[in-house]
Design a protein around this motif. Sequence first.
Motif, short mmCIF file in Angstrom:
data_model
loop_
_atom_site.label_atom_id
_atom_site.label_comp_id
_atom_site.label_asym_id
_atom_site.label_seq_id
_atom_site.Cartn_x
_atom_site.Cartn_y
_atom_site.Cartn_z
N CYS A 328 32.97 82.15 -35.44
CA CYS A 328 31.89 82.44 -34.49
C CYS A 328 31.64 81.19 -33.63
CB CYS A 328 30.63 82.84 -35.24
SG CYS A 328 29.74 81.44 -35.98
N CYS A 334 25.25 77.92 -30.64
CA CYS A 334 24.33 78.92 -31.20
C CYS A 334 23.21 78.21 -31.97
CB CYS A 334 25.07 79.87 -32.13
SG CYS A 334 23.94 81.05 -32.91
N ALA A 337 23.10 78.46 -35.88
CA ALA A 337 24.22 77.96 -36.69
C ALA A 337 23.80 76.83 -37.62
CB ALA A 337 25.33 77.48 -35.78
N CYS A 375 26.36 81.43 -39.93
CA CYS A 375 25.25 82.00 -40.69
C CYS A 375 25.66 83.40 -41.16
CB CYS A 375 23.96 82.04 -39.86
SG CYS A 375 23.90 83.36 -38.64
N ARG A 378 27.57 86.52 -39.24
CA ARG A 378 29.03 86.58 -39.16
C ARG A 378 29.53 87.21 -37.86
NH1 ARG A 378 30.30 88.64 -45.22
NH2 ARG A 378 28.11 89.18 -45.29
N CYS A 379 28.99 86.78 -36.76
CA CYS A 379 29.40 87.31 -35.46
C CYS A 379 30.92 87.14 -35.26
CB CYS A 379 28.70 86.56 -34.33
SG CYS A 379 26.91 86.68 -34.39
S1 SF4 Z 1 27.27 84.08 -36.96
FE1 SF4 Z 1 25.27 83.04 -36.83
S2 SF4 Z 1 25.80 80.98 -36.21
FE2 SF4 Z 1 27.56 82.25 -35.73
S3 SF4 Z 1 27.28 82.87 -33.60
FE3 SF4 Z 1 26.42 84.49 -34.91
S4 SF4 Z 1 24.25 83.99 -35.08
FE4 SF4 Z 1 25.31 82.13 -34.35
#
Ligand code: SF4
Length: 400
Positions: A328, A334, A337, A375, A378-379
């Motif tokens: 991600c 972000c 993160a 985080c 998990r985008c």
């Molecule tokens: S998974 Fe969490 S840290 Fe990663 S881009 Fe998405 S919101 Fe941001």
Amino acid sequence: MVISSVSGRAARDACPGALQVHAAADGALARVRVPGGALTTDALRELAACAGELGNGVIELTSRANVQVRGLADPAAFAARMAAAGLLPSATHERVRNIVASPLSGRSATGVLDVRPLVAALDAGLCERPALADLPGRFLFALDDGTGDVLGLGADVTLAAHSVGHPVGHPGGHPGGDLTLLLAGEPVSSVTADAAVAVALAAAETFQSIRGDAWRVAELPDGPARIAERLPRSAPVAPAAADPRKGGVFPQVDGRVAVDVIVPLGRLTTAQAGLLADLTPAEVRLTPWRTVMLPDLVPEAAGPVTAALAGAGLVTDTASPYARLSACTGRPGCAKALADVQADALRWAESGTPGLPGLPELREQPGGPVHWAGCERRCGRPRGRVTDVVATPGGYRVSH
Ligand code: SF4
């Protein structure tokens, strides 16, 4: 705007585009749609120039074969240059032109129908319909040429070829070929190639008319059945999905070859983008698995091209850890993160990251995708079986 009492979802669709940019922690982010992943070399060079002059110097490849640029100091100037480059043909529909297609369609013998003319017709038809300007930015069309490589994406509307033919307007022959219409991955009917685009657009219009606050067909109760009952029906032929192969050299039916380039973490520097434009005759094909296909090369060029790519930090070896790796945005882009996951993922791919429990062994084992996330959201996680490496306040957690 209305907030749904059921889902709590904001009705406003905040998916970024080239005009409606996203305010990320590292500045404005613009996403440019690339139907079918087809980018001319001129457009790629202009994208690289814009990323370097107006953004952070990186073109990010998305899992829908689109591109995005971060850290834009002047988003309006970026949009104007994208429009001038032909990458923003509709201001009203820019965020809904989400169309993926089999990357080697019309070039590879694995397909049965050249879907490139269907991509162009679907894009044009989409932009001509005012009601479809309000489709959610997450809504996805897929055109599969019979290879099965884009079936696993779970598009809202998929047309998958299952018999040989040429779409209307093809210079080579008579219209023909049949395609299966799938809604949220569910086969619902068969259509001929000359009717396929109209049926796909009708499916999207029907979804738009009944969707409520749903963004995807799969979110709508009985969505595929409710849409299909308003469309022409004939028995569908269930298509077979195939896992896409990342990296390497692919033969074309005309005797030439295509080289598929694995871009570490889907991040192309301006220099790498310029090199890709220099190495291919006229266009590149972005893939939904975030590689870049260089088509129409003479076979003798494959070796020198592969060497030039390696010298620029790009990869064609299917066994490379980069073929399995995604991440991600993480820090600093972000705000949610907990770690700079991209830097950590690259270190893992290069060295195995001694000191992170379980991770060195993971790198040495053959296996499926490994996705790093900053985080729990998990985008960008790939579909299917994935090894997750998720940042937590106490360090990374690995789960299979
Ligand atoms: S998974 Fe969490 S840290 Fe990663 S881009 Fe998405 S919101 Fe941001």
